[in-house]
Design an enzyme around this catalytic site. Structure first.
Site, mmCIF file in Angstrom:
data_model
loop_
_atom_site.group_PDB
_atom_site.id
_atom_site.type_symbol
_atom_site.label_atom_id
_atom_site.label_comp_id
_atom_site.label_asym_id
_atom_site.label_seq_id
_atom_site.Cartn_x
_atom_site.Cartn_y
_atom_site.Cartn_z
ATOM 1 N N ARG A 62 0.875 -1.192 0.000
ATOM 2 C CA ARG A 62 0.000 0.000 0.000
ATOM 3 C C ARG A 62 0.895 1.220 0.000
ATOM 4 O O ARG A 62 1.247 1.774 1.011
ATOM 5 C CB ARG A 62 -0.885 -0.017 1.250
ATOM 6 C CG ARG A 62 -1.771 1.221 1.406
ATOM 7 C CD ARG A 62 -2.674 1.083 2.620
ATOM 8 N NE ARG A 62 -3.518 2.256 2.813
ATOM 9 C CZ ARG A 62 -3.161 3.321 3.555
ATOM 10 N NH1 ARG A 62 -1.976 3.350 4.175
ATOM 11 N NH2 ARG A 62 -3.982 4.347 3.691
ATOM 12 N N SER A 94 -13.030 -2.580 0.357
ATOM 13 C CA SER A 94 -13.315 -1.956 1.657
ATOM 14 C C SER A 94 -14.804 -1.634 1.725
ATOM 15 O O SER A 94 -15.336 -1.044 0.786
ATOM 16 C CB SER A 94 -12.554 -0.635 1.800
ATOM 17 O OG SER A 94 -11.193 -0.829 1.601
ATOM 18 N N LYS A 137 -3.887 5.988 8.044
ATOM 19 C CA LYS A 137 -4.741 6.400 6.919
ATOM 20 C C LYS A 137 -5.281 7.781 7.241
ATOM 21 O O LYS A 137 -6.128 7.952 8.111
ATOM 22 C CB LYS A 137 -5.882 5.397 6.742
ATOM 23 C CG LYS A 137 -6.810 5.715 5.564
ATOM 24 C CD LYS A 137 -7.819 4.611 5.344
ATOM 25 C CE LYS A 137 -8.954 5.034 4.453
ATOM 26 N NZ LYS A 137 -8.517 5.520 3.127
HETATM 27 N N1 FQP Z 1 -6.191 -0.895 2.102
HETATM 28 C C1 FQP Z 1 -7.140 -1.619 2.776
HETATM 29 N N2 FQP Z 1 -6.931 -2.948 2.981
HETATM 30 C C2 FQP Z 1 -7.866 -3.655 3.661
HETATM 31 C C3 FQP Z 1 -7.635 -5.135 3.893
HETATM 32 F F1 FQP Z 1 -8.807 -5.777 3.990
HETATM 33 F F2 FQP Z 1 -6.958 -5.645 2.861
HETATM 34 F F3 FQP Z 1 -6.958 -5.311 4.992
HETATM 35 N N3 FQP Z 1 -9.006 -3.106 4.149
HETATM 36 C C4 FQP Z 1 -9.229 -1.774 3.955
HETATM 37 C C5 FQP Z 1 -8.297 -0.997 3.265
HETATM 38 C C6 FQP Z 1 -8.566 0.482 3.036
HETATM 39 O O1 FQP Z 1 -8.767 0.656 1.639
HETATM 40 P P1 FQP Z 1 -9.277 2.092 1.135
HETATM 41 O O2 FQP Z 1 -10.547 2.411 1.830
HETATM 42 O O3 FQP Z 1 -9.270 2.093 -0.336
HETATM 43 O O4 FQP Z 1 -8.175 3.082 1.667
HETATM 44 P P2 FQP Z 1 -6.624 3.047 1.284
HETATM 45 O O5 FQP Z 1 -6.533 2.866 -0.202
HETATM 46 O O6 FQP Z 1 -6.145 4.384 1.769
HETATM 47 O O7 FQP Z 1 -6.011 1.890 2.025
#
Ligand code: FQP
Ligand code: MG
Length: 214
Positions: free
Chosen positions: A39, A111, A140
């Site tokens: 990420r 998500s 985040k």
């Molecule tokens: N990256 C993530 N991974 C998971 C996981 F389930 F894989 F653990 N759950 C939730 C997120 C959050 O995803 P998102 O809402 O797009 O925000 P960001 O892109 O800033 O992470």
């Protein structure tokens, strides 16, 4: 795909600070994480060729340990590297478009923050649901307010077949409530990245599941 207790490590170079992200990843793999998500977001995040080269190194490490390599947000990079999965949120590419782009082989995580969003994600081909933030998070910047485990419980009741991964401020000490809510796994950034002993921290998280179910 998500055998309990799944420990889903998420990392980008900005989270690592002074620490070597590849060393962090290898230590976490040795500790027994079940999934890894690259990420790459925030201050000084890698882009272009340097991101691709870093991603390839992470992918090689995950392959060495037989752990799925998942990429956050960047569907094209996931497709180019033939990653094991891609994760998108409500503000990212539409899950149905992502599924059409990557095909059925790749794991698709979405998500969700409600039963309605969960229903739509499953309808659009999600293999697992990321739900949070459970607790306060510093990883985040645009996170919603922490919601505890209530929404996980609701989604589990409605969609008992859908694996749910809890995320947001989770540590070995507060993971029990997430397991008890029925999560298949916990996603962790800081608690592992900032641990004195990364391998030990991962093992403590695995052990927190046994504590929850006994
Ligand atoms: N990256 C993530 N991974 C998971 C996981 F389930 F894989 F653990 N759950 C939730 C997120 C959050 O995803 P998102 O809402 O797009 O925000 P960001 O892109 O800033 O992470
Ligand atoms: Mg996203």
């Amino acid at each position: 795909m998500f055998t309990k207790p799944s420990i889903y490590y998420i990392l980008g170079t900005p989270n690592a600070g002074e620490r070597d992200p590849l060393k962090l990843l290898e230590e976490a793999l040795k500790g027994g994480i079940s999934h890894f998500q690259l990420r790459e977001k925030g201050m000084n995040a890698l882009t272009g060729q340097s991101l691709k080269e870093f991603a390839l190194k992470c992918q090689a490490l995950c392959r060495k340990y037989g752990v799925p390599f998942i990429i956050n947000d960047d569907v094209e990079l996931a497709h180019e590297l033939n990653a094991d999965g891609v994760h998108v949120g409500q503000e990212d590419a539409k899950a149905s478009d992502v599924r059409a782009r990557v095909g059925d082989r790749m794991m698709l995580g979405v998500s969700v923050h409600s039963v309605e969003e969960a229903a739509e994600a499953i309808q659009n081909g999600a293999d697992y649901l990321g739900m949070g933030p459970i607790y306060g998070t510093k990883s985040k910047s645009d996170a919603k307010a922490p919601s505890g485990v209530s929404k996980i419980i609701q989604v589990r009741e409605r969609f008992p077949e859908a694996p749910v991964i809890g995320i947001g401020g989770i540590t070995a000490d507060n993971a029990e409530a997430v397991w008890e809510a029925g999560a298949a796994g916990i996603a962790v950034i800081s608690a592992i990245t900032e641990a004195g002993n990364v391998q030990e921290e991962v093992q403590k998280m695995v052990a927190s599941y046994k504590g929850a179910i006994l």
